[in-house]
Design a protein around this motif. Structure first.
Motif, PDB file in Angstrom:
ATOM      1  N   ASN A  81       1.083   9.395   3.589  1.00 60.37           N
ATOM      2  CA  ASN A  81      -0.547   9.997   2.880  1.00 60.37           C
ATOM      3  C   ASN A  81      -1.176   8.446   4.010  1.00 60.37           C
ATOM      4  O   ASN A  81      -1.679   8.874   5.016  1.00 60.37           O
ATOM      5  N   GLU A  82      -0.466   7.380   4.617  1.00 57.43           N
ATOM      6  CA  GLU A  82      -0.920   6.038   4.893  1.00 57.43           C
ATOM      7  C   GLU A  82      -0.801   6.610   6.071  1.00 57.43           C
ATOM      8  O   GLU A  82      -1.393   5.993   7.236  1.00 57.43           O
ATOM      9  N   LYS A  84      -3.423   8.595   7.999  1.00 49.34           N
ATOM     10  CA  LYS A  84      -4.413   7.975   8.649  1.00 49.34           C
ATOM     11  C   LYS A  84      -4.143   7.745  10.239  1.00 49.34           C
ATOM     12  O   LYS A  84      -5.610   8.259  10.800  1.00 49.34           O
ATOM     13  N   LYS A 131       1.121  14.562   8.236  1.00 52.16           N
ATOM     14  CA  LYS A 131       1.597  15.099   6.618  1.00 52.16           C
ATOM     15  C   LYS A 131       2.244  16.309   6.142  1.00 52.16           C
ATOM     16  O   LYS A 131       3.305  16.366   6.137  1.00 52.16           O
ATOM     17  N   ASP A 169       5.980   3.968  -3.020  1.00 54.57           N
ATOM     18  CA  ASP A 169       6.812   5.832  -2.744  1.00 54.57           C
ATOM     19  C   ASP A 169       6.395   6.550  -1.505  1.00 54.57           C
ATOM     20  O   ASP A 169       6.105   5.693  -0.976  1.00 54.57           O
ATOM     21  N   CYS A 180       0.792  -0.730  -0.121  1.00 51.04           N
ATOM     22  CA  CYS A 180       0.370  -0.213   0.258  1.00 51.04           C
ATOM     23  C   CYS A 180       0.824   1.172   0.419  1.00 51.04           C
ATOM     24  O   CYS A 180       0.517   2.384   0.153  1.00 51.04           O
ATOM     25  N   CYS A 181       2.578   0.999  -0.323  1.00 49.13           N
ATOM     26  CA  CYS A 181       3.118   2.288  -0.050  1.00 49.13           C
ATOM     27  C   CYS A 181       3.904   2.635  -1.135  1.00 49.13           C
ATOM     28  O   CYS A 181       5.075   1.765  -0.856  1.00 49.13           O
ATOM     29  N   HIS A 187       5.665   9.341  -0.776  1.00 46.45           N
ATOM     30  CA  HIS A 187       4.702   9.684  -0.820  1.00 46.45           C
ATOM     31  C   HIS A 187       3.808   9.119  -0.206  1.00 46.45           C
ATOM     32  O   HIS A 187       2.477   9.942   0.133  1.00 46.45           O
ATOM     33  N   ALA A 188       3.228   8.052  -1.031  1.00 47.60           N
ATOM     34  CA  ALA A 188       1.608   7.126  -0.635  1.00 47.60           C
ATOM     35  C   ALA A 188       2.065   6.724   0.973  1.00 47.60           C
ATOM     36  O   ALA A 188       1.027   6.174   1.951  1.00 47.60           O
ATOM     37  N   LEU A 189       3.697   6.447   1.428  1.00 45.25           N
ATOM     38  CA  LEU A 189       3.735   6.095   3.000  1.00 45.25           C
ATOM     39  C   LEU A 189       3.439   7.195   3.598  1.00 45.25           C
ATOM     40  O   LEU A 189       2.604   6.839   4.332  1.00 45.25           O
ATOM     41  N   ASN A 226       9.089  11.395  -4.313  1.00 48.45           N
ATOM     42  CA  ASN A 226       8.829   9.931  -5.331  1.00 48.45           C
ATOM     43  C   ASN A 226       9.530   8.649  -5.194  1.00 48.45           C
ATOM     44  O   ASN A 226       9.563   7.389  -5.877  1.00 48.45           O
ATOM     45  N   LYS A 232      11.117   5.591  -4.545  1.00 53.53           N
ATOM     46  CA  LYS A 232      10.668   4.182  -4.390  1.00 53.53           C
ATOM     47  C   LYS A 232      11.130   3.270  -3.029  1.00 53.53           C
ATOM     48  O   LYS A 232      11.691   3.111  -2.085  1.00 53.53           O
TER      49      LYS A 232
END
Lengths: 88, 590
Positions: free
Chosen positions: A34-35, A38, A45, A28, A25-26, A30-32, A70, A72
């Motif tokens: 966002n996660e 939560k 953030k 990169d 679910c992460c 940025h995704a991490l 970005n 990875k």
């Protein structure tokens, strides 16, 4: 993969010094973030995205040199969130 | 002077015990703080005399906004540094700025040598040179206690008095002896303590009780409240209050910029044991502020010491921060918070600069290991990680026990020039390095900086923020920041707060207390002050181009990888060319 927090970053994690995350679910950084937001909230953030007061390392290398947000991520990575160096 | 169109300077000649006060309109163009102090130093230095000559001046100055706005708390001291032989500049907080303002003096210029061991008592209407023979030779805490008892002002709280004082190191000619201010703050670097000692001056007590009206109260209070909120309710200052600058340990260690064991390495395997969190958990007992600051960044740590057999213990408390933990911890391989606090306590009591002390002992440890010196000289077997041996060595250093410690007391540059090991004597132009091996920014910033400090231009900060290394751009950034800090240090703000006081905030703040300045004029003040500093350095024989950096800087990888000596030299040359251009400007006479 594991995310570790140091110094005043602990204020935003409720004192939690590390957390294990699923790389699926992460993909990169940025995704991490966002996660993590939560669990730790928008303040966390915004601080990381602001970028002026935090140093983020992936496997001991600054993400500054690997693509910033970005960068990875993959299974087994160690991500560290530290305050930047300041003096006065 | 607040509400006045002049700078009020108190001149004190210790030899004749004569004083005079001048109200100088011409100094207003230097704003205050380091600007005024630089001009006064330039006017009074004796460039053909040694740093500790009786005629050399010591200058203190407060800033244009001292005590009036949050975090503008510091006083600057300027002198000829016995450590580097050129411009000496050091800052301290606590109560001194407030008391100078309340006593009615923007600046003090102290010259001459007292006929006997003395201390100065300064108040609004009185300046007295008093007998200090009873406290000559005493440690710092004992001197503080004595002066506090002697300098009581009937009917007024002691909080309106500030005391600057020295320990045995300042009496014994140690070139990096410091001056302590109100127990927990210091004019730490470059040897103000020995300058005072060479004048037979053990302490200065300043007491002020004026009441000063704010003329534009409405504007002032609105701005004050905004600044107060920024200081206390935003992220800008939070980390300095939280665990404080010891937070630097982990990011520096993780990124390879933490000088360890005389900078053989940029990381310390035991860093986690002495990081900010460890000190907070094991030793932190309270936090304090300088007068006029709402942040509370002074971290007081305590440990229990057995001072005699038979269950005799005492509690030792000292202020600690990153630079002390670096110098007396990682640089010496000491990995125990109690041990580091005990070493801080030792340098405090003897009146030494902790940073120079740690870096000098790091050189001595490696020099002993490599056979440049012997145990007959060091008197103890100095080894990285062994705090008790370092504690003894600190005492030998402060008292100048033998010729080796007398040489070491003149700094690592001097000692290595006698005994060898210059390649690993970690000074920059004679001033022992700060705790940042972050890249060209920190190294070149210190080499060309006016006082060879990481705080002259914040080069370490550029090492973190610069996306891609660009030699010319970095030189420009360092030069611009040096000028900017000459302006902000004329206010004088605590550098922790530099993100709170942006240009518009500075203009608004100054405007509310009667300084009508433009943005361009602030820039001009910064350049004028820097030019004055360069004039002082030139008069004292310093050349930026002549700075020779120890090889170790180019042998141990920094936070940004291995540094190249040729690139460093090139950057210094380029920066020196910019300095020469500023010096040659004749549009505005200093």
């Amino acid at each position: 993969m594991k995310v570790k927090f140091y110094g005043s970053a602990l204020k935003y994690t409720g004192g939690m010094v590390s957390v294990n995350m699923d790389p699926k679910c992460c993909p990169d950084l940025h995704a991490l973030i966002n996660e993590l937001a939560k669990s730790f909230g928008e303040d966390f953030k915004q601080l990381i995205l602001g970028g002026e007061t935090w140093l983020v390392l992936v496997n001991a290398a600054s993400v500054k040199a690997t693509g910033g947000l970005n960068t990875k991520l993959k299974q087994g990575d160690i991500i560290e969130v530290l305050p930047i160096i300041g003096a006065g | 002077m607040l509400n006045e169109k002049f700078i009020r300077v108190l001149y004190i000649d210790l030899e004749t015990e004569k004083i005079r006060i001048e109200q100088r309109e011409d100094l207003l163009k230097y704003l205050g703080g380091v600007g005024v102090a630089s001009k006064l130093l330039l006017e009074n230095i004796k460039s053909d005399c040694k740093p500790m000559d009786a005629e050399q001046p010591i200058v203190f100055a407060i800033g244009a906004g001292t005590y009036v706005f949050p975090v503008l708390t510091k006083t600057v001291a300027m002198f000829v540094s016995p450590l580097t032989g050129e411009l000496g500049e050091s800052y301290a907080g606590a109560r001194m700025g407030m008391t100078m303002l309340m006593a009615g003096y923007d600046a003090l210029v102290i010259t001459g040598k007292a006929k006997k061991h003395s201390y100065l008592s300064i108040s609004t209407n009185n300046v007295t040179v008093k007998d200090a023979r009873a406290i000559w030779g005493l440690n710092v805490s004992e001197v503080g206690q004595y002066i506090r008892e002697k300098e009581r002002h009937a009917g007024h709280a002691d909080g309106k008095r500030s005391i600057v004082y020295i320990g045995p190191s300042g009496e014994n000619g140690v070139s990096f002896a410091c001056a302590t201010v109100d127990t927990y703050r210091h004019f730490g670097r470059m040897g103000l303590g020995v300058c005072m000692g060479s004048k037979n001056l053990k302490a200065i007590s300043i007491y002020g009780n004026r009441s000063i009206p704010i003329l534009n109260h409405k504007k002032y209070i609105k701005l004050y409240q905004e600044l107060y909120k920024k200081c206390t309710a935003t992220e800008y200052m939070a980390k300095y209050h939280d665990a404080g600058t010891p937070e630097n340990i982990m990011p520096l260690n993780k990124s390879g910029g933490l000088p360890t064991r005389n900078m053989r390495s940029g990381s310390f395997e035991e860093a986690g044991r002495i990081c900010g969190e460890s000190f907070a958990q094991k030793n932190l007992v309270r936090k304090m502020s300088c007068t006029g600051c709402p942040v509370g960044c002074i971290h007081i740590g305590m440990y229990r010491r057995e001072f005699d057999k038979g269950h005799e213990y005492e509690a030792i408390s000292v202020s600690y921060d990153y630079e002390l933990i670096f110098a007396l911890g990682t640089f010496l391989g000491v990995a125990n918070t109690d041990a580091i606090i005990s070493l801080i306590h030792e340098v405090e009591e003897l009146g030494l600069d902790a940073m120079s002390t740690g870096v000098c002992l790091g050189w001595a440890t490696e020099a002993l290991e490599k056979g440049y010196i012997t145990e007959a000289e060091t008197l103890v077997k100095l080894r990285f990680g062994k705090a008790e041996e370092y504690r003894k060595a600190i005492e030998y250093l402060a008292t100048g026990t033998n010729s080796f410690y007398q040489a070491l007391g003149k700094g690592s540059r001097h000692a290595s020039s006698i005994y060898g090991g210059e390649d690993f004597a970690m000074h920059v132009a004679g001033n022992e390095m700060a705790g940042y091996h972050t890249g060209y920014g920190s190294l070149i910033g210190a080499a060309v900086g006016a006082r060879h400090s990481h705080l002259d231009n914040g080069g370490y900060s550029f090492d973190q923020s610069m996306e891609e290394f660009d030699e010319d751009k970095l030189v420009d950034m360092i030069f611009a920041e040096e000028c900017e800090r000459c302006m902000t240090n004329s206010l004088i703000m605590c550098l922790f707060a530099r993100k709170i006081y942006d240009r518009q905030t500075i203009l608004d703040a100054l405007d509310s207390i009667g300084f009508e300045l433009t943005n361009e004029e602030l820039t001009e003040i910064g350049r004028r002050v820097y030019k004055t500093k360069l004039q002082i350095k030139k008069a004292l024989g310093f050349q930026q181009k002549g700075v020779k950096l120890p090889k170790r800087f180019f042998e141990t990888p920094s936070m940004n990888g291995m540094l190249d000596e040729a690139v460093a030299k090139s950057m210094i040359r380029k920066y020196a060319a910019k300095s020469d251009l500023l010096l040659a400007e004749n549009s505005d006479e200093s």
